[in-house]
Design an enzyme around this catalytic site. Sequence first.
Site, PDB file in Angstrom:
ATOM      1  CB  CYS A 113      58.516  57.519  59.988  1.00  0.00           C
ATOM      2  SG  CYS A 113      59.004  55.984  59.207  1.00  0.00           S
ATOM      3  CG  HIS A 253      54.551  57.048  60.964  1.00  0.00           C
ATOM      4  ND1 HIS A 253      54.574  57.141  59.583  1.00  0.00           N
ATOM      5  CD2 HIS A 253      55.437  56.075  61.297  1.00  0.00           C
ATOM      6  CE1 HIS A 253      55.449  56.274  59.117  1.00  0.00           C
ATOM      7  NE2 HIS A 253      55.981  55.608  60.126  1.00  0.00           N
ATOM      8  CG  ASN A 283      55.947  52.907  57.393  1.00  0.00           C
ATOM      9  OD1 ASN A 283      55.943  54.071  56.966  1.00  0.00           O
ATOM     10  ND2 ASN A 283      56.672  52.538  58.434  1.00  0.00           N
TER      11      ASN A 283
END
Length: 328
Positions: A113, A253, A283
Amino acid sequence: MKTTAAITGVQGYLPDNIVTNDDMAKIVDTNDEWITSRTGVKERRILKDGASSDMAVEAVNGLLKKTNTSVDEIDLVILATVTADYPFPSTANVLCDKVGMKNAWGFDLNAACSGFIYGLSTGSQFIETGKYKKVIVVGVDKMSAIVDYEDRTTCVIFGDGCGAVLLEPNNEGLGIQDFILKSDGAGRNFLFQPGGGSVAPASIETVEKRMHYVKQEGKQVFKFAVTNMADVSAEIMKNNNLTSDDIDWLVPHQANLRIIDATANRMGLPKEKVMINIQKYGNTTAGTLPLCLWDYEKQLKKGDNLILSAFGGGFTWGAVYLKWAYNS
Ligand code: UT7
């Protein structure tokens, strides 16, 4: 004035196929209330046909068009992903071929990520030294390729998507000002894909044990993510003498709305200054940050101070401080 590396364009790509929380409840034992309250996700996009490179092709073609850049001008492509088309060759190579970027070389960057901020920081160095004039940084993941749709603790979180930015030299003091990047491999077993690498090459056994899917110890990752994303964001503010008033946007994020809120609180930022699109896309791993920039591009003004911040598998985490370089 010193040459800095500035983002001069951003483009995203999302598959058309929308999968809502109610759709997920038909696949696993879950419900909209749980997913929304624990994560903030309402729906995600899932790519039906094609690979990560196909999403990247769409984003990069759009980016070249909107920035009036010819394919031949691109010097370097850095592609952040954990869902490469193949173990090798790199998806960056596939992308360059499919788009026709004949003068570019490229490589994949694996930092889960945090991939986009790792890539942005790396790409900026080639611009700052004067070596290159045009660098593309891509964050792309087809998480549906590695998510276990029998595991309700992970499958509801992730989605597919891609974002890409163009980096060019800037002599007005705009663009990337600073970055802090960190990693700690001691966290590797809390969020990872156990099978398919050299530890456990693909075999009937690894498939039967479902080792090619994402495994996450959510609570542990949550604990580390909350602390480290907030800490690193506060650290980059301190290092650059920034107060909350100086910051126009936090670009976090998009893993969990509760982690985003904790980071914003620690930085003293109100909700209006925080980019959030987790409700639409879930996500998308390396895709979240460029997709936020893309969604909010029209609201960004030349000179705006942005802090990009991420935490992910590895563990990897970090923050980038940049001054937005254009009005759209
Ligand atoms: O992007 C990379 C970094 N990743 C992250 O930052 C993710 C960090 N972790 C998280 O965001 C959260 O830990 C999750 C969203 C993954 C999970 O939320 P949580 O509040 O930590 O839930 P939990 O794992 O503690 O589970 C609580 C309960 C459990 O039931 P019991 O044991 O209390 O009866 C789970 O079985 O919720 C249950 N549960 C679900 N229930 C309905 C877990 N997943 C689901 C689900 N639907 N999808």
